[in-house]
Design an enzyme around this catalytic site. Structure first.
Site, PDB file in Angstrom:
ATOM      1  N   LYS A 147       0.823  -1.218   0.000  1.00  0.00           N
ATOM      2  CA  LYS A 147       0.000   0.000   0.000  1.00  0.00           C
ATOM      3  C   LYS A 147       0.860   1.271   0.000  1.00  0.00           C
ATOM      4  O   LYS A 147       2.075   1.207   0.274  1.00  0.00           O
ATOM      5  CB  LYS A 147      -0.923  -0.040   1.218  1.00  0.00           C
ATOM      6  CG  LYS A 147      -1.941  -1.189   1.172  1.00  0.00           C
ATOM      7  CD  LYS A 147      -2.931  -1.105   2.334  1.00  0.00           C
ATOM      8  CE  LYS A 147      -3.955  -2.229   2.269  1.00  0.00           C
ATOM      9  NZ  LYS A 147      -4.995  -2.090   3.324  1.00  0.00           N
ATOM     10  N   TYR A 168     -12.333  -1.550  -3.997  1.00  0.00           N
ATOM     11  CA  TYR A 168     -12.851  -1.746  -2.640  1.00  0.00           C
ATOM     12  C   TYR A 168     -14.377  -1.609  -2.577  1.00  0.00           C
ATOM     13  O   TYR A 168     -14.924  -1.346  -1.495  1.00  0.00           O
ATOM     14  CB  TYR A 168     -12.178  -0.777  -1.675  1.00  0.00           C
ATOM     15  CG  TYR A 168     -10.807  -1.238  -1.207  1.00  0.00           C
ATOM     16  CD1 TYR A 168     -10.674  -2.352  -0.374  1.00  0.00           C
ATOM     17  CD2 TYR A 168      -9.655  -0.569  -1.590  1.00  0.00           C
ATOM     18  CE1 TYR A 168      -9.434  -2.790   0.063  1.00  0.00           C
ATOM     19  CE2 TYR A 168      -8.396  -1.004  -1.150  1.00  0.00           C
ATOM     20  CZ  TYR A 168      -8.310  -2.109  -0.320  1.00  0.00           C
ATOM     21  OH  TYR A 168      -7.076  -2.536   0.126  1.00  0.00           O
ATOM     22  N   PHE A 193     -15.533   3.717   6.867  1.00  0.00           N
ATOM     23  CA  PHE A 193     -14.188   4.175   6.490  1.00  0.00           C
ATOM     24  C   PHE A 193     -13.947   4.131   4.984  1.00  0.00           C
ATOM     25  O   PHE A 193     -12.834   4.369   4.537  1.00  0.00           O
ATOM     26  CB  PHE A 193     -13.134   3.331   7.226  1.00  0.00           C
ATOM     27  CG  PHE A 193     -13.283   1.838   7.011  1.00  0.00           C
ATOM     28  CD1 PHE A 193     -12.778   1.223   5.874  1.00  0.00           C
ATOM     29  CD2 PHE A 193     -13.943   1.051   7.952  1.00  0.00           C
ATOM     30  CE1 PHE A 193     -12.927  -0.135   5.670  1.00  0.00           C
ATOM     31  CE2 PHE A 193     -14.093  -0.321   7.751  1.00  0.00           C
ATOM     32  CZ  PHE A 193     -13.584  -0.912   6.599  1.00  0.00           C
ATOM     33  N   ARG A 197      -2.352 -14.442   4.721  1.00  0.00           N
ATOM     34  CA  ARG A 197      -2.968 -13.633   5.796  1.00  0.00           C
ATOM     35  C   ARG A 197      -2.237 -13.854   7.118  1.00  0.00           C
ATOM     36  O   ARG A 197      -2.144 -12.940   7.937  1.00  0.00           O
ATOM     37  CB  ARG A 197      -4.466 -13.893   5.875  1.00  0.00           C
ATOM     38  CG  ARG A 197      -5.130 -13.401   4.580  1.00  0.00           C
ATOM     39  CD  ARG A 197      -6.576 -13.098   4.616  1.00  0.00           C
ATOM     40  NE  ARG A 197      -7.093 -12.320   5.675  1.00  0.00           N
ATOM     41  CZ  ARG A 197      -7.588 -11.078   5.540  1.00  0.00           C
ATOM     42  NH1 ARG A 197      -7.532 -10.448   4.381  1.00  0.00           N
ATOM     43  NH2 ARG A 197      -8.125 -10.458   6.562  1.00  0.00           N
ATOM     44  N   THR A 237      -5.401  -6.993  10.745  1.00  0.00           N
ATOM     45  CA  THR A 237      -5.705  -5.728  10.050  1.00  0.00           C
ATOM     46  C   THR A 237      -5.173  -4.522  10.835  1.00  0.00           C
ATOM     47  O   THR A 237      -4.653  -3.575  10.247  1.00  0.00           O
ATOM     48  CB  THR A 237      -7.236  -5.582   9.874  1.00  0.00           C
ATOM     49  OG1 THR A 237      -7.743  -6.750   9.238  1.00  0.00           O
ATOM     50  CG2 THR A 237      -7.578  -4.352   9.045  1.00  0.00           C
ATOM     51  N   ARG A 281       2.646  -6.604   8.867  1.00  0.00           N
ATOM     52  CA  ARG A 281       1.993  -5.408   9.423  1.00  0.00           C
ATOM     53  C   ARG A 281       2.610  -5.012  10.759  1.00  0.00           C
ATOM     54  O   ARG A 281       2.722  -3.821  11.072  1.00  0.00           O
ATOM     55  CB  ARG A 281       0.481  -5.644   9.546  1.00  0.00           C
ATOM     56  CG  ARG A 281      -0.232  -5.505   8.192  1.00  0.00           C
ATOM     57  CD  ARG A 281      -1.655  -5.978   8.253  1.00  0.00           C
ATOM     58  NE  ARG A 281      -2.406  -5.614   7.044  1.00  0.00           N
ATOM     59  CZ  ARG A 281      -3.539  -6.198   6.680  1.00  0.00           C
ATOM     60  NH1 ARG A 281      -4.050  -7.169   7.421  1.00  0.00           N
ATOM     61  NH2 ARG A 281      -4.165  -5.816   5.587  1.00  0.00           N
ATOM     62  N   ASN A 331      -2.036   0.293   6.642  1.00  0.00           N
ATOM     63  CA  ASN A 331      -1.539  -0.969   7.222  1.00  0.00           C
ATOM     64  C   ASN A 331      -0.648  -1.781   6.272  1.00  0.00           C
ATOM     65  O   ASN A 331      -0.597  -3.003   6.350  1.00  0.00           O
ATOM     66  CB  ASN A 331      -2.689  -1.791   7.805  1.00  0.00           C
ATOM     67  CG  ASN A 331      -3.721  -2.182   6.772  1.00  0.00           C
ATOM     68  OD1 ASN A 331      -3.549  -1.907   5.592  1.00  0.00           O
ATOM     69  ND2 ASN A 331      -4.781  -2.833   7.204  1.00  0.00           N
ATOM     70  N   HIS A 387      -2.152  -5.397   1.486  1.00  0.00           N
ATOM     71  CA  HIS A 387      -3.453  -6.047   1.313  1.00  0.00           C
ATOM     72  C   HIS A 387      -3.218  -7.523   1.059  1.00  0.00           C
ATOM     73  O   HIS A 387      -2.237  -7.891   0.418  1.00  0.00           O
ATOM     74  CB  HIS A 387      -4.179  -5.433   0.111  1.00  0.00           C
ATOM     75  CG  HIS A 387      -5.346  -6.250  -0.367  1.00  0.00           C
ATOM     76  ND1 HIS A 387      -6.577  -6.195   0.227  1.00  0.00           N
ATOM     77  CD2 HIS A 387      -5.448  -7.172  -1.367  1.00  0.00           C
ATOM     78  CE1 HIS A 387      -7.393  -7.050  -0.396  1.00  0.00           C
ATOM     79  NE2 HIS A 387      -6.734  -7.642  -1.366  1.00  0.00           N
ATOM     80  N   GLU A 412      -9.512 -10.151  -7.804  1.00  0.00           N
ATOM     81  CA  GLU A 412      -8.564  -9.054  -7.599  1.00  0.00           C
ATOM     82  C   GLU A 412      -7.368  -9.167  -8.544  1.00  0.00           C
ATOM     83  O   GLU A 412      -6.894  -8.155  -9.077  1.00  0.00           O
ATOM     84  CB  GLU A 412      -8.108  -9.042  -6.128  1.00  0.00           C
ATOM     85  CG  GLU A 412      -9.252  -8.651  -5.193  1.00  0.00           C
ATOM     86  CD  GLU A 412      -8.966  -8.886  -3.714  1.00  0.00           C
ATOM     87  OE1 GLU A 412      -9.859  -8.610  -2.904  1.00  0.00           O
ATOM     88  OE2 GLU A 412      -7.858  -9.354  -3.366  1.00  0.00           O
TER      89      GLU A 412
END
Ligand code: ATP
Ligand code: MG
Length: 139
Positions: free
Chosen positions: A11, A51, A59, A87, A93, A104, A114, A117, A128
């Site tokens: 990100k 998204y 948010f 993950r 998150t 993270r 964060n 993704h 995606e």
């Protein structure tokens, strides 16, 4: 049908803070093979489209602004059990709750910025990956 692929983005916060190389290193050290990769900058419109599942969340506006605030790295990754294992590698998150050693935990500062993704299902990994890459851009 089970798949062995997932999709990730490094990100804007992590790219801006110079963590791209270290994060790619962690991904490769974690046993993932990069089968597609792109350095790009999402427009607000494209970030909103990506998204769209979060449209109703409070948010959403901030998420779209943030994800279009600077360049990102998008990639498709291959490994047995890719979605779940990735993950685990990136952690919670909210980086303050992410286990030590996770991406993270090491490179993210807040829940909105964060660092990475990771797809949440095989189905979304496929959607995606297709959002960013044509058949000629994956190997
Ligand atoms: P990602 O989809 O980016 O891998 P995730 O699956 O861990 O993250 P989601 O619930 O899908 O989390 O939320 C998508 C993104 O929206 C999060 O990565 C985070 O940047 C942002 N987000 C989630 N919850 C919040 C929140 N409470 N406040 C601000 N931003 C949030
Ligand atoms: Mg998610």
């Amino acid at each position: 049908m089970a798949t062995n692929r997932t999709f990730t983005m490094i990100k804007p916060d992590a790219v801006k803070n110079g963590h791209t190389g270290a994060i790619l290193n962690d991904i490769i050290a974690g046993g993932f093979k990069i089968v597609a990769m792109k350095y790009t900058h999402l427009s607000a419109e494209k970030a909103g489209e990506f998204y769209a599942v979060h449209k109703e969340r409070p948010f959403y506006g901030e998420l779209v602004d943030f994800m279009s605030s600077g360049p990102i790295v998008a990639a498709i990754l291959e490994k047995e059990n890719a979605v779940e294992d990735f993950r685990k590698l990136i952690g919670h998150t909210d980086p303050s709750k992410a286990e030590p050693g996770t991406i993270r935990n090491k490179y993210a500062k807040s829940i909105d910025a964060n660092a990475v993704h990771g797809s949440d299902s095989d189905e979304n990994a496929e959607i995606e990956g297709n959002f960013y890459f044509s058949a000629f851009e994956r190997f």
